[in-house]
Design an enzyme around this catalytic site. Structure first.
Site, PDB file in Angstrom:
ATOM      1  N   TYR A  27       0.793  -1.233   0.000  1.00 28.39           N
ATOM      2  CA  TYR A  27       0.000   0.000   0.000  1.00 28.39           C
ATOM      3  C   TYR A  27       0.827   1.285   0.000  1.00 28.39           C
ATOM      4  O   TYR A  27       0.252   2.371   0.006  1.00 28.39           O
ATOM      5  CB  TYR A  27      -0.947  -0.018   1.207  1.00 28.39           C
ATOM      6  CG  TYR A  27      -1.849  -1.232   1.216  1.00 28.39           C
ATOM      7  CD1 TYR A  27      -2.764  -1.431   0.178  1.00 28.39           C
ATOM      8  CD2 TYR A  27      -1.787  -2.184   2.227  1.00 28.39           C
ATOM      9  CE1 TYR A  27      -3.586  -2.552   0.158  1.00 28.39           C
ATOM     10  CE2 TYR A  27      -2.610  -3.310   2.221  1.00 28.39           C
ATOM     11  CZ  TYR A  27      -3.500  -3.483   1.184  1.00 28.39           C
ATOM     12  OH  TYR A  27      -4.313  -4.592   1.155  1.00 28.39           O
ATOM     13  N   ASN A  78     -12.402   2.891  -4.216  1.00 33.09           N
ATOM     14  CA  ASN A  78     -11.579   1.782  -3.728  1.00 33.09           C
ATOM     15  C   ASN A  78     -12.349   1.181  -2.558  1.00 33.09           C
ATOM     16  O   ASN A  78     -12.272   1.676  -1.431  1.00 33.09           O
ATOM     17  CB  ASN A  78     -10.198   2.262  -3.286  1.00 33.09           C
ATOM     18  CG  ASN A  78      -9.323   1.110  -2.811  1.00 33.09           C
ATOM     19  OD1 ASN A  78      -9.826   0.006  -2.552  1.00 33.09           O
ATOM     20  ND2 ASN A  78      -8.034   1.351  -2.675  1.00 33.09           N
ATOM     21  N   ASP A  91     -24.720  -2.862  -5.535  1.00 30.91           N
ATOM     22  CA  ASP A  91     -26.077  -2.368  -5.795  1.00 30.91           C
ATOM     23  C   ASP A  91     -26.161  -0.861  -5.560  1.00 30.91           C
ATOM     24  O   ASP A  91     -26.828  -0.149  -6.315  1.00 30.91           O
ATOM     25  CB  ASP A  91     -27.096  -3.106  -4.905  1.00 30.91           C
ATOM     26  CG  ASP A  91     -27.253  -4.573  -5.314  1.00 30.91           C
ATOM     27  OD1 ASP A  91     -26.747  -4.958  -6.383  1.00 30.91           O
ATOM     28  OD2 ASP A  91     -27.877  -5.338  -4.547  1.00 30.91           O
ATOM     29  N   HIS A 104      -7.442  -0.019  -6.998  1.00 36.22           N
ATOM     30  CA  HIS A 104      -6.753  -0.674  -5.879  1.00 36.22           C
ATOM     31  C   HIS A 104      -5.291  -0.255  -5.914  1.00 36.22           C
ATOM     32  O   HIS A 104      -4.664  -0.280  -6.984  1.00 36.22           O
ATOM     33  CB  HIS A 104      -6.865  -2.200  -5.975  1.00 36.22           C
ATOM     34  CG  HIS A 104      -8.291  -2.644  -6.008  1.00 36.22           C
ATOM     35  ND1 HIS A 104      -9.066  -2.694  -4.875  1.00 36.22           N
ATOM     36  CD2 HIS A 104      -9.083  -2.997  -7.037  1.00 36.22           C
ATOM     37  CE1 HIS A 104     -10.281  -3.074  -5.206  1.00 36.22           C
ATOM     38  NE2 HIS A 104     -10.321  -3.267  -6.511  1.00 36.22           N
ATOM     39  N   SER A 106      -2.838  -1.883  -4.461  1.00 41.77           N
ATOM     40  CA  SER A 106      -1.987  -3.071  -4.600  1.00 41.77           C
ATOM     41  C   SER A 106      -2.370  -3.866  -5.845  1.00 41.77           C
ATOM     42  O   SER A 106      -3.436  -3.642  -6.442  1.00 41.77           O
ATOM     43  CB  SER A 106      -2.114  -3.949  -3.355  1.00 41.77           C
ATOM     44  OG  SER A 106      -3.408  -4.523  -3.295  1.00 41.77           O
TER      45      SER A 106
HETATM   46  C1  DQA Z   1      -7.193  -2.830  -1.680  1.00 43.40           C
HETATM   47  C2  DQA Z   1      -7.048  -4.328  -1.923  1.00 43.40           C
HETATM   48  C3  DQA Z   1      -8.018  -5.108  -1.055  1.00 43.40           C
HETATM   49  O1  DQA Z   1      -7.871  -6.496  -1.298  1.00 43.40           O
HETATM   50  C4  DQA Z   1      -7.760  -4.836   0.408  1.00 43.40           C
HETATM   51  O2  DQA Z   1      -8.700  -5.523   1.207  1.00 43.40           O
HETATM   52  C5  DQA Z   1      -7.709  -3.395   0.732  1.00 43.40           C
HETATM   53  C6  DQA Z   1      -7.079  -2.472  -0.211  1.00 43.40           C
HETATM   54  C7  DQA Z   1      -6.098  -2.029  -2.427  1.00 43.40           C
HETATM   55  O3  DQA Z   1      -6.237  -0.812  -2.510  1.00 43.40           O
HETATM   56  O4  DQA Z   1      -5.131  -2.610  -2.897  1.00 43.40           O
HETATM   57  O5  DQA Z   1      -8.096  -2.973   1.834  1.00 43.40           O
HETATM   58  O6  DQA Z   1      -8.449  -2.402  -2.174  1.00 43.40           O
END
Ligand code: DQA
Length: 148
Positions: A27, A78, A91, A104, A106
């Protein structure tokens, strides 16, 4: 004549408020506030007004998203771990009725198998993952294209 800015919601789900304390290998090191400031700045450069919201509570997220219908032109979302199982979030995003990009930080496709599942992907205008904060800039560029 200058046009009014496009209204973009930046929406974050659970644990994203803990950025800066979560594993940096996935992250990075920015806090949520720093990330939001960065996205707001990129938005301004593109004629977009970015409004930010984060919660760890699913019901609060749903109510916030319901309230965005007719108010925003687009969104960057996100949903954190909700991405992988929370059909209610999907929904609500449908009710919002504005194009959104799923982002995301990551590389969810290269992590545990459960992170490869997204219940919002097929209604998202685009999905971006694994690019850290730059993924949000890409999302703004995409929304700018879609909304122009
Ligand atoms: C996330 C990826 C998700 O799997 C994880 O639960 C997160 C962050 C990301 O920004 O990479 O909390 O959404």
């Amino acid at each position: 004549m200058s046009l009014p800015p496009l209204r973009i919601a930046l929406l974050h789900g659970p644990n994203i408020g803990q950025l800066g304390r979560r594993p940096s290998a996935h992250y990075g090191t920015l806090t949520l506030r720093e990330l939001e400031d960065r996205v707001r700045g990129w938005g301004e450069e593109r004629g977009m007004a970015v409004g930010c919201f984060q919660t760890d509570h699913e019901g609060s997220f749903l109510e916030h998203v319901h309230g965005l219908a007719g108010i925003v032109d687009g969104a960057i979302v996100n949903p954190g771990a909700w991405t992988h199982y929370a059909w209610s979030i999907r929904d609500a995003l449908e009710v919002m009725g504005a194009p959104f990009v799923e982002v995301h930080l990551s590389d969810v496709e290269a992590r545990e198998p459960h992170r490869r599942v997204s219940v919002v992907r097929d209604i998202a205008a685009r999905a971006v993952w694994g690019k850290g904060p730059d993924g949000y800039r890409e999302a703004l560029d995409h929304l700018s294209e879609v909304l122009s």
